[in-house]
Design a protein around this motif. Structure first.
Motif, mmCIF file in Angstrom:
data_model
loop_
_atom_site.group_PDB
_atom_site.id
_atom_site.type_symbol
_atom_site.label_atom_id
_atom_site.label_comp_id
_atom_site.label_asym_id
_atom_site.label_seq_id
_atom_site.Cartn_x
_atom_site.Cartn_y
_atom_site.Cartn_z
ATOM 1 N N UNK A 145 71.189 34.383 -87.434
ATOM 2 C CA UNK A 145 71.400 32.931 -87.533
ATOM 3 C C UNK A 145 72.086 32.724 -89.065
ATOM 4 N N UNK A 146 71.705 33.508 -90.156
ATOM 5 C CA UNK A 146 72.259 33.326 -91.385
ATOM 6 C C UNK A 146 71.583 32.107 -92.108
ATOM 7 N N UNK A 147 70.495 31.807 -91.738
ATOM 8 C CA UNK A 147 69.608 30.445 -92.174
ATOM 9 C C UNK A 147 68.986 31.196 -93.611
ATOM 10 N N UNK A 148 68.983 30.141 -94.852
ATOM 11 C CA UNK A 148 68.493 30.545 -95.924
ATOM 12 C C UNK A 148 66.851 30.418 -95.965
ATOM 13 N N UNK A 149 66.414 31.099 -97.122
ATOM 14 C CA UNK A 149 65.030 31.422 -97.225
ATOM 15 C C UNK A 149 64.491 30.612 -98.488
ATOM 16 N N UNK A 150 63.371 30.786 -98.673
ATOM 17 C CA UNK A 150 62.721 30.410 -100.014
ATOM 18 C C UNK A 150 61.524 31.277 -100.270
ATOM 19 N N UNK A 151 61.506 31.567 -101.602
ATOM 20 C CA UNK A 151 60.200 32.209 -101.964
ATOM 21 C C UNK A 151 59.327 31.666 -103.007
ATOM 22 N N UNK A 152 58.113 31.760 -102.924
ATOM 23 C CA UNK A 152 57.222 31.297 -104.081
ATOM 24 C C UNK A 152 56.089 32.000 -104.130
ATOM 25 N N UNK A 161 57.769 34.980 -98.589
ATOM 26 C CA UNK A 161 59.384 34.350 -98.435
ATOM 27 C C UNK A 161 59.198 33.979 -97.119
ATOM 28 N N UNK A 162 59.797 32.326 -97.074
ATOM 29 C CA UNK A 162 59.747 31.920 -95.703
ATOM 30 C C UNK A 162 61.198 31.338 -95.226
ATOM 31 N N UNK A 163 61.153 31.281 -94.132
ATOM 32 C CA UNK A 163 62.444 30.789 -93.588
ATOM 33 C C UNK A 163 62.208 30.093 -92.266
ATOM 34 N N UNK A 164 63.160 29.378 -91.784
ATOM 35 C CA UNK A 164 62.971 28.597 -90.412
ATOM 36 C C UNK A 164 63.690 29.346 -89.506
ATOM 37 N N UNK A 165 62.500 29.520 -88.096
ATOM 38 C CA UNK A 165 62.808 30.344 -87.094
ATOM 39 C C UNK A 165 63.425 29.175 -85.980
ATOM 40 N N UNK A 166 64.808 29.400 -85.813
ATOM 41 C CA UNK A 166 65.320 28.596 -84.766
ATOM 42 C C UNK A 166 64.948 28.867 -83.444
ATOM 43 N N UNK A 167 64.195 29.996 -83.059
ATOM 44 C CA UNK A 167 63.651 30.357 -81.767
ATOM 45 C C UNK A 167 62.134 29.792 -81.569
ATOM 46 N N UNK A 168 61.522 29.750 -82.583
ATOM 47 C CA UNK A 168 60.121 29.429 -82.661
ATOM 48 C C UNK A 168 60.012 27.861 -82.923
ATOM 49 N N UNK A 169 61.291 27.240 -83.591
ATOM 50 C CA UNK A 169 61.045 25.841 -84.124
ATOM 51 C C UNK A 169 60.097 25.606 -85.074
ATOM 52 N N UNK A 170 60.038 26.559 -86.122
ATOM 53 C CA UNK A 170 58.757 26.358 -87.225
ATOM 54 C C UNK A 170 59.332 27.593 -88.324
ATOM 55 N N UNK A 171 58.539 26.890 -89.556
ATOM 56 C CA UNK A 171 58.940 27.869 -90.748
ATOM 57 C C UNK A 171 57.683 28.999 -90.381
ATOM 58 N N UNK A 172 58.381 30.425 -90.789
ATOM 59 C CA UNK A 172 57.717 31.365 -90.642
ATOM 60 C C UNK A 172 57.857 32.285 -92.009
ATOM 61 N N UNK A 173 57.017 33.132 -92.410
ATOM 62 C CA UNK A 173 57.082 34.232 -93.412
ATOM 63 C C UNK A 173 57.834 35.412 -92.763
ATOM 64 N N UNK A 174 58.668 35.695 -93.494
ATOM 65 C CA UNK A 174 59.489 36.890 -93.199
ATOM 66 C C UNK A 174 59.555 38.090 -94.041
ATOM 67 N N UNK A 175 58.676 37.758 -95.380
ATOM 68 C CA UNK A 175 58.561 39.112 -96.063
ATOM 69 C C UNK A 175 57.398 38.444 -97.006
ATOM 70 N N UNK A 176 56.569 39.562 -97.350
ATOM 71 C CA UNK A 176 55.328 39.063 -98.290
ATOM 72 C C UNK A 176 55.250 40.450 -99.164
ATOM 73 N N UNK A 177 55.318 40.005 -100.292
ATOM 74 C CA UNK A 177 55.236 41.344 -101.264
ATOM 75 C C UNK A 177 54.821 40.988 -102.544
ATOM 76 N N UNK A 178 55.055 42.081 -103.616
ATOM 77 C CA UNK A 178 54.633 41.850 -104.624
ATOM 78 C C UNK A 178 55.942 41.365 -105.720
#
Length: 179
Positions: A145-152, A161-178
């Motif tokens: 999809x090439x959608x943007x992400x955001x980290x906090x 790290x979060x992004x919008x899931x076009x398939x699930x129609x909600x914001x999901x975590x795509x990465x969790x780290x240090x």
């Protein structure tokens, strides 16, 4: 002599009009609110990212982070308790006094929308999922999809790290780290 008085009367208005200021609505120090407009759930429209510092004492303060698409309803809300953030940093930063704790929370608010936290795109074609990727299918969806992400950050060594899931129609975590 009369012209000097006129000069002193006009000078303050001139200086006020020419002084630089932030764009209207992007930061309101009185309400401890910051807003950023970025494409997130749609690459052609801007979503409203908002962070509010609530409370007047460190023990009851919290950062409330929301994302709302243009003309839509809120798609993401996260509340970060000040006590959790402060506890996470007490080993490395002197946060013994209330004044330092308040300053720390104000800094967290001011840094929340730093440019480095907006990731465009969330995942590049060359990136590979690793052990910090909670959902490999979502990671692959973001590549397509090439959608943007955001980290906090949740703490000194914890970032989400979060992004919008076009398939699930909600914001999901795509990465969790240090760091």
């Amino acid at each position: 002599m009369k012209s000097i008085y006129i000069y002193f009367l006009i000078l303050p208005f001139f200086l006020t009009a020419c002084s630089p200021s932030e764009p209207a609505g992007l930061h309101d120090p009185a309400s401890n609110t910051k807003i950023a407009l970025r494409s997130f759930s749609d690459t052609t429209k801007l979503d409203t990212f908002k962070i509010v510092l609530k409370g007047d004492e460190p023990k009851n303060m919290e950062l409330v982070f929301t994302i709302t698409p243009k003309g839509g309803h809120q798609i993401y809300t996260k509340t970060l308790k000040a006590t959790a953030l402060l506890d996470n940093y007490k080993e490395s930063i002197d946060l013994a006094k209330k004044k330092e704790q308040l300053q720390f929370m104000r800094e967290e608010l001011s840094l929340f929308f730093d440019e480095e936290n907006f990731i465009e795109p969330a995942v590049t074609e060359s990136e590979k999922p690793d052990n910090n990727t909670p959902d490999k299918n979502f990671f692959e969806e973001l590549k397509r999809t090439g959608l943007n992400g955001f980290k906090y950050r949740l703490g000194k060594e914890s970032k989400v790290y979060i992004a919008w899931s076009e398939q699930d129609k909600k914001v999901k975590n795509y990465y969790e780290c240090c760091k």
